[in-house]
Scaffold this active site. Structure first.
Site, PDB file in Angstrom:
ATOM      1  N   HIS A 249       0.995  -1.312   0.236  1.00  0.00           N
ATOM      2  CA  HIS A 249      -0.036  -0.088   0.199  1.00  0.00           C
ATOM      3  C   HIS A 249       0.744   1.184   0.159  1.00  0.00           C
ATOM      4  CE1 HIS A 249       0.432  -1.328   4.472  1.00  0.00           C
ATOM      5  NE2 HIS A 249       0.753  -0.173   4.723  1.00  0.00           N
TER       6      HIS A 249
ATOM      7  N   ASP B 105      10.546   7.998 -10.029  1.00  0.00           N
ATOM      8  CA  ASP B 105      10.257   7.704  -9.094  1.00  0.00           C
ATOM      9  C   ASP B 105      10.935   6.083  -9.132  1.00  0.00           C
ATOM     10  OD1 ASP B 105       9.753   7.896  -6.323  1.00  0.00           O
ATOM     11  OD2 ASP B 105       8.117   6.523  -6.764  1.00  0.00           O
TER      12      ASP B 105
END
Ligand code: ATP
Ligand code: MG
Ligand code: MG
Length: 312
Positions: A26, A141
């Site tokens: 998550h 990223d």
């Protein structure tokens, strides 16, 4: 919703298509699940991203950007897009399932990787980057947490939530410790391009070799101050590693983007072209599975669970 946005999402209700969802990861957006198609049992990963509540429109714009990005990618080193759906203020991004990230592997092994394992992972990530850069895209990223491993031993770039469909760009986006000097200073003076990913690849190489990126002991604000100011980081124990590896890191971690190697040039570097056993990544996965099985701590179990779900 406008027509262009509607076309990004399949009209099929995802609740009727997928079953057996179990959470495997998550972030701030929501969670990622391991799931199966009801009709044929095929395994997928589903990233559920909620856009309810405050800043609903901004959140939905970000989700659309991520879907727009990933659906264009067709490369063996990028996570394969399957479909996208909307359900109760939540977008479901359905992708090919991977066992876990390179960061999960380090957490489970609690040790640096071997040089040959680092070379295999970095090579897969670099091939993905060279593909993105050839399309004039930027990942923005790159870090071990966003490099995924499949059950068959393939390396895939994942998490296109920060990616740019245009280069050069100037937004401040990514994860602090992995950000390039020019991305950090771009808000004051200009732009950056795909070379920013090459800096992050250098930092990721250090992360795989030393388990943490440089400056990780500092808070994020301090790291953002130091990255453009300090001399670029290097491997802490050069004697432990080959000259090729040390030099590869040096070619990625040049403060001036013009001095830094491109993704295309990186693919020709001896650290990348050197022979490696074809089974390197599969052996690493097997080693990680054994580490999870032989440990009985709850934390390791949680981390390792996703590695076991597919490999078990
Ligand atoms: P971050 O917080 O780093 O920006 P994120 O919240 O945007 O990440 P992702 O990186 O896309 O979300 O996914 C979170 C985690 O879920 C990953 O680190 C990985 O462990 C897992 N994950 C993501 N995609 C997949 C996939 N296709 N298969 C298996 N696991 C996945
Ligand atoms: Mg991520
Ligand atoms: Mg992300």
């Amino acid at each position: 919703m406008d027509e262009a946005s509607k076309r990004l999402f399949s009209p099929a209700d995802p609740e009727t298509l997928f079953t057996d969802l179990s959470e495997i990861g998550h972030g701030n957006f929501g969670a990622v699940y391991h799931a199966k198609y009801k009709n044929n049992g095929e395994v997928v990963a589903i990233k559920k991203m909620s856009f309810a509540g405050k800043n609903r429109d901004e959140k939905f714009d970000d989700i659309k950007k991520e879907v727009q990005f990933i659906r264009q990618l067709r490369h063996e080193n990028c996570v394969r897009y399957i479909s996208a759906h909307l359900n109760n203020n939540t977008a479901w991004l359905v992708m090919e399932y991977c066992l876990g990230s390179a960061s999960d592997i380090i957490e489970v092994l609690k040790a640096p990787l071997k040089e040959v394992e680092i070379a295999s992972i970095i090579h897969g990530a670099l091939r993905g980057l060279a593909y993105l850069h050839s399309m004039n895209f930027i990942h923005r990223d790159l870090k071990a947490g966003n490099i995924l491993l499949t059950e068959s031993g393939c390396i895939k770039l994942g998490d296109f939530g920060s990616a740019s469909l245009a280069s050069p760009a100037n937004s401040f986006i990514g994860t602090p410790y992995w950000m390039s000097p020019e991305l950090i200073t771009a808000m004051e003076d200009g732009v950056y391009d795909g070379k920013t990913d090459m800096w992050s690849l250098g930092i990721t190489s250090l992360e795989l070799a030393e388990t943490k990126p440089p400056l990780f002991h500092m808070n994020a604000m301090s790291a953002l101050y130091h990255i453009p100011q300090d001399p670029p980081p290097r491997l802490q124990q050069p004697d432990r590693w080959s000259r090729d590896f040390c030099q590869f890191v040096e070619r990625c971690l040049q403060t001036a983007p013009a001095e830094r190697m491109s993704s295309e040039a990186g693919l020709g570097h001896p650290f990348m072209t050197r022979d490696r056993p074809a089974s390197t990544v599969l052996d690493l996965i097997a080693r990680s599975v054994r580490a999870v099985q032989s440990s009985n701590t709850a934390q390791n179990f949680r981390r390792g669970r996703k590695i076991l779900i597919g490999a078990g």
